[in-house]
Design a protein around this motif. Structure first.
Motif, PDB file in Angstrom:
ATOM      1  N   THR A 143     107.162  71.728  24.545  1.00  0.00           N
ATOM      2  CA  THR A 143     106.209  72.347  25.488  1.00  0.00           C
ATOM      3  C   THR A 143     105.045  72.041  26.082  1.00  0.00           C
ATOM      4  N   ARG A 144     104.347  70.971  25.134  1.00  0.00           N
ATOM      5  CA  ARG A 144     103.452  70.155  25.827  1.00  0.00           C
ATOM      6  C   ARG A 144     103.656  69.454  26.825  1.00  0.00           C
ATOM      7  N   MET A 145     104.815  68.754  26.591  1.00  0.00           N
ATOM      8  CA  MET A 145     105.540  67.917  27.364  1.00  0.00           C
ATOM      9  C   MET A 145     105.783  68.308  28.854  1.00  0.00           C
ATOM     10  N   LEU A 146     106.097  69.611  28.709  1.00  0.00           N
ATOM     11  CA  LEU A 146     106.674  70.424  29.644  1.00  0.00           C
ATOM     12  C   LEU A 146     105.547  70.906  30.833  1.00  0.00           C
ATOM     13  N   LEU A 147     104.248  71.370  30.089  1.00  0.00           N
ATOM     14  CA  LEU A 147     103.344  71.839  30.536  1.00  0.00           C
ATOM     15  C   LEU A 147     102.401  70.683  31.084  1.00  0.00           C
ATOM     16  N   ALA A 148     102.494  69.279  30.467  1.00  0.00           N
ATOM     17  CA  ALA A 148     101.752  68.178  31.158  1.00  0.00           C
ATOM     18  C   ALA A 148     102.341  67.777  32.400  1.00  0.00           C
TER      19      ALA A 148
END
Length: 590
Positions: free
Chosen positions: A139-144
């Motif tokens: 999810t961090r990767m998606l948000l970033a």
């Protein structure tokens, strides 16, 4: 004086006089970092933090270097990645996913976003994804990645809303996002809508501080406020291929990591099976000038010195590099082009390519446990009958390889018209990304099983030793997993070695030794003496030559091994190399 300075995982040796300020040290290191990456982005990034690597003490950028650091000290620079929508790499995206860095916008990105404010719609009616949620890391990767795309300034997002996305990322406030539900046509509508849903205070959200809870309460606990959408801001938040590309970026990085380590594991199996390294001769590789094949043969020569086994797997990095490049273009400049066809095709092909690593690994594993082929105890257990050894582990590997063959069927060849005919051709890229990651996971597990088996096989050949790099690999494995004297619960051992591969510890252990081997001019690229008939070579001669190698390797290459697997080099004629393998009956290939 000389300092070792780390930027985002890369270390740089930075010479200085000591009279410079720490701010200069940070800027000089960033300059060197971006120079190594082609020069893009350096002007936009500033040094936000300088720390001592040991202890993590924050240093004042105005202090003189000589006042706070000693010669050969280790320092880290920066904890932020500045996003401009154009220079984010898959490697940096993975680090953002792991929570290693926070996010800032470049000045240019801020200006573009401020100029752009325009577009469409609301988001609540698109939150209809299903399945398990993405992990916090993904999810961090998606948000970033979504922040990076919005930073390009073409979507019409307001700067205030974008800054709220960044604040949520920097506080690790992560909305619940289901992994299923996108067809990859008008972008990843369902997952990106769930991402936006949490940001407006609806649905569920996770943070290290709160765990899973109602989104509005998680935001409040971090002194953040839910986003209030401005007119026509919805479409800016939900159109894009960031689920496909973020999962795809992880697949590429993990594929490249396991491909590198597959060479090491293959070398280990090759040694215990008494194979031959002559197939890796540089002259043979030059006849078919595929870069990946040449690179892998070069690494195997360093690992084996005068090792042994014809392996046909040198094309993997050659295949993975184009996949990485194409995925990289999706990470960097997707703009408003939200159809997922391009990354979907690339990820389908990546799954096929990386699967071959497990396909070959399983075949080597079968040879290791089969006494008719390995001349080792059946199933690598010293007390057969009562103990099954690696028999069931091989069954597990075979099952994973077979499952991969189904998962390698391309998802992107399918299309179902959706949205009442407005999306008449869809990419199915979300499933391409998810199944590619599953294939990579299986490859990691199969290679972990092979590595365990190769290390177990090595125990039966003691006190003889293999090459220094492979001995180091064996020692590393044995710090986590002891040898098998009798049957025991093997699943924790497989998990431990799989994690070892995922963290690239095997590669980090051998890479300095590979680099050193190739840095010495006297080391030859050939794997056998040019005017020497290998059929006339005695066991003593093999041993003498291996002891003279830079790794002082003295592994057994005895007459029986030569009898069972001889390789005849017929020369380079008319631009073609002919290699004849003799195993009971003659088998030839070119």
């Amino acid at each position: 004086m000389k300092l070792s300075v780390r930027v985002r995982g890369d270390w740089f040796a930075v010479p200085c006089k000591g009279n410079e300020r720490l701010q200069w040290l940070g800027e000089e290191t960033l300059r060197r970092y971006y120079k190594s990456r082609g020069g893009s982005g350096c002007a936009e990034e500033k040094v936000y933090e300088v720390r001592k690597a040991k202890g993590g003490a924050i240093l004042d950028p105005d202090d003189l270097i000589k006042d706070v650091l000693d010669d050969d000290d280790f320092v880290t620079v920066g904890k932020f990645i500045s996003l401009d929508g154009n220079s984010l790499s898959t490697d940096d995206l993975m680090r953002l996913g792991k929570g290693e860095y926070l996010i800032k916008l470049t000045v240019d990105a801020i200006q573009k976003v401020q100029k752009s404010r325009d577009l469409v719609d609301d988001i609540l009616d698109s939150n209809q994804g299903v399945g398990p949620g993405l992990s916090p890391e993904r999810t961090r990767m998606l948000l970033a990645l979504r922040i990076n795309v919005l930073a390009k300034g073409y979507s019409g997002i307001s700067l205030e809303t974008l800054q709220q996305y960044i604040a949520a990322f920097n506080s690790s406030c992560l909305p619940w996002v289901p992994e299923k539900g996108t067809v990859g046509a008008s972008g990843d509508l369902a997952p990106l809508s769930h991402l936006a849903l949490g940001m407006i205070g609806e649905g569920k959200m996770w943070s290290p501080k709160s765990g899973w809870a109602e989104a509005k309460y998680v935001l409040e606990s971090h002194n953040l406020t839910p986003i209030k959408l401005k007119p026509k801001e919805g479409l800016a938040l939900i159109n894009g291929t960031q689920l496909i590309t973020s999962l795809g970026a992880e697949a590429v990085e993990r594929s490249e990591a396991i491909a590198r380590q597959a060479d090491v594991i293959a070398a280990m199996s090759l040694e215990v099976l008494k194979g031959t390294s002559r197939a890796f001769d540089s002259k043979i590789q030059a006849v078919r000038p595929h870069k990946g094949q040449i690179k892998v043969a070069r690494q195997l020569r360093a690992l084996l010195a005068l090792g042994h086994l014809p392996v046909g797997g040198g094309r993997k990095s050659q295949i993975l590099q184009p996949c990485a490049r194409r995925l990289h273009t999706q990470v960097l400049p997707p703009g408003g082009n939200f159809h997922g066809e391009y990354p979907a095709k690339v990820l389908d092909y990546l799954a096929i390519a990386v699967h071959e690593l497990s396909n070959m690994s399983e075949r080597r594993l079968e040879r290791l446990i089969n006494p008719a082929l390995s001349e080792l105890p059946a199933f690598l257990t010293p007390d057969g009958g009562l103990n099954s050894g690696f028999m069931i582990a091989h069954c597990t590997a075979a099952a994973l390889v077979s499952e991969n063959k189904v998962l390698c069927h391309p998802a992107s060849v399918d299309s179902l018209t959706t949205s009442a005919g407005t999306e008449d051709h869809v990419s199915m890229g979300g499933f391409s990304a998810r199944k590619c990651l599953r294939v990579v996971e299986h490859v990691e597990q199969v290679l972990a099983i092979e590595l365990l088996a190769a290390c177990q096989a090595l125990e039966f050949l003691r006190p003889l030793k293999t090459t220094a790099p492979l001995e180091e690999v064996h020692r590393l494995v044995r710090t986590l997993v002891k040898p098998w004297a009798k049957d025991r619960f093997m699943a924790p051992d497989i998990d431990a070695i799989t994690k070892l591969l995922q963290e690239e510890k095997i590669w980090h252990k051998v890479k300095p030794m590979i680099d050193h081997y190739h840095s010495v001019p006297k080391h030859r690229d050939t794997c056998f003496l040019p005017n020497h008939d290998p059929h006339q070579q005695s066991t003593t001669e093999w041993t003498d030559r291996r002891q003279a190698s830079p790794y002082d390797s003295h592994f057994l290459l005895h007459q029986e091994g030569l009898r069972r697997q001889n390789l005849l080099y017929d020369g380079l004629k008319g631009g073609k190399a002919v290699i004849t393998m003799v195993k009971k009956k003659s088998i030839s290939s070119n």
